[in-house]
Design an enzyme around this catalytic site. Structure first.
Site, mmCIF file in Angstrom:
data_model
loop_
_atom_site.group_PDB
_atom_site.id
_atom_site.type_symbol
_atom_site.label_atom_id
_atom_site.label_comp_id
_atom_site.label_asym_id
_atom_site.label_seq_id
_atom_site.Cartn_x
_atom_site.Cartn_y
_atom_site.Cartn_z
ATOM 1 N N ASP A 166 41.905 33.403 34.854
ATOM 2 C CA ASP A 166 40.723 32.747 34.951
ATOM 3 C C ASP A 166 40.537 31.687 34.509
ATOM 4 O O ASP A 166 40.544 31.664 33.154
ATOM 5 C CB ASP A 166 39.830 34.471 34.867
ATOM 6 C CG ASP A 166 38.293 34.011 35.860
ATOM 7 O OD1 ASP A 166 38.051 32.984 36.139
ATOM 8 O OD2 ASP A 166 37.066 33.924 35.105
ATOM 9 N N HIS A 203 32.106 35.796 38.665
ATOM 10 C CA HIS A 203 30.633 35.753 37.432
ATOM 11 C C HIS A 203 29.805 36.860 37.890
ATOM 12 O O HIS A 203 29.358 37.178 37.539
ATOM 13 C CB HIS A 203 30.597 35.189 36.810
ATOM 14 C CG HIS A 203 31.000 33.673 35.922
ATOM 15 N ND1 HIS A 203 32.447 34.041 35.796
ATOM 16 C CD2 HIS A 203 30.383 33.751 34.637
ATOM 17 C CE1 HIS A 203 32.552 33.114 34.689
ATOM 18 N NE2 HIS A 203 32.473 32.665 33.502
HETATM 19 N N1 DGL Z 1 35.857 32.059 37.699
HETATM 20 C C1 DGL Z 1 34.749 31.095 38.321
HETATM 21 C C2 DGL Z 1 35.187 31.814 40.003
HETATM 22 O O1 DGL Z 1 35.776 32.323 40.568
HETATM 23 C C3 DGL Z 1 34.000 30.936 38.017
HETATM 24 C C4 DGL Z 1 33.386 29.620 36.794
HETATM 25 C C5 DGL Z 1 34.062 28.850 36.085
HETATM 26 O O2 DGL Z 1 33.212 28.019 37.590
HETATM 27 O O3 DGL Z 1 34.535 28.138 36.146
HETATM 28 O O4 DGL Z 1 34.813 30.558 40.887
#
Ligand code: DGL
Length: 265
Positions: free
Chosen positions: A9, A185
């Site tokens: 992630d 998130h």
């Molecule tokens: N992990 C990102 C998502 O699921 C959220 C955080 C980011 O913008 O990097 O889109």
């Protein structure tokens, strides 16, 4: 097959996916990479997100992973196809499972999707939902302040309530009966979001659905572990202390050791 499953992630949010996988597949060894040095991905260009995603995958490939889970909606939207072309192991993203589930649970097929600017702009959710349910009416909206709220641990209380209201007010007037949390998130804001809708909306969180698909793919490919394969490992590209702190709110204190590494060099 006892090789690990790799998960990445852009930061800490993907732990919600890891936790769901852990619940359904307790024997598997999971190796997690949070690209905390380069988070957020959600407001970056496609080229940059694809490059980061390739670098993250190459890092995880060192561990001979048997499968990759892209636990980031933005990366899934931008790089799933590229990664599937580059690497031969099975690769699962978080968008397909969430989109499928939304169509299953929605009664009036008026579906809301929230995510980062990049995810919403890519139309990945919108196109998939339409491919499952032609007549679906989709309301998609980026909620860029949700990620920093979660990163600051402000998932409940006055500030969270007013940001949730600011972004989600529209959905109330549009008779949406299902809302997809299209960002790793956002499940951390689930209670606040539920409260805002007074329980009158179905909330779809991709983590649970993704875990089920991971199990299905392991079974289909006959690559599941039959014994406890090894300890899970956690890597970040920066600020391990902060990751431990926020990560342990998701993992309820189960996160012990996090190593800082460099990827893409
Ligand atoms: N992990 C990102 C998502 O699921 C959220 C955080 C980011 O913008 O990097 O889109």
């Amino acid at each position: 097959m006892e090789n690990p499953i790799g998960i990445f992630d852009s930061g800490v949010g993907g732990l919600t996916v890891l936790k769901a996988i852990k619940r359904v597949l307790p024997l598997e060894q999971l190796i997690y990479l949070g690209d905390t040095a380069r988070v957020p991905y959600g407001n970056k260009s496609k080229d940059t997100i694809v490059r980061y995603s390739i670098e993250n995958t190459k890092f995880l490939m060192q561990f001979n992973i048997k499968m990759l889970v892209i636990a980031c909606n933005t990366s899934t939207a931008m790089s799933l196809e590229v990664l599937r072309q580059m690497f031969t192991i099975p690769i699962v993203g978080v968008i397909e499972p969430g989109a499928k589930r939304a169509v299953e649970v929605s009664k009036n097929k008026r579906i809301g999707v929230i995510g980062t600017v990049a995810t919403i702009k890519s139309k990945a959710y919108q196109n998939l939902i339409k491919s499952y349910e032609k007549g679906a009416v989709i309301f998609a909206k980026p909620c860029p302040l949700f990620v920093p709220l979660v990163e600051e641990g402000l998932t409940k209380g006055r500030v969270a309530d007013s940001v949730v209201e600011m972004y989600l007010q529209d959905f109330k007037t549009k008779s949406v009966d299902t809302l997809v949390l299209g960002c790793t998130h956002y499940p951390l804001l689930k209670q606040t979001i539920k409260k805002f809708f007074e329980g009158k909306i179905q909330i779809v969180d991709s983590a649970e659905e993704t875990a089920k698909i991971v199990r299905k793919i392991l079974e289909e490919n006959k690559i599941q572990s039959s014994i406890r394969a090894g300890e899970d490992m956690f890597f970040v590209t920066d600020a391990a202390e902060r990751f431990l702190k926020v990560g342990n709110e998701i993992m309820r204190g189960a996160l012990k050791e996090v190593k800082t590494v460099q990827v893409g060099r």
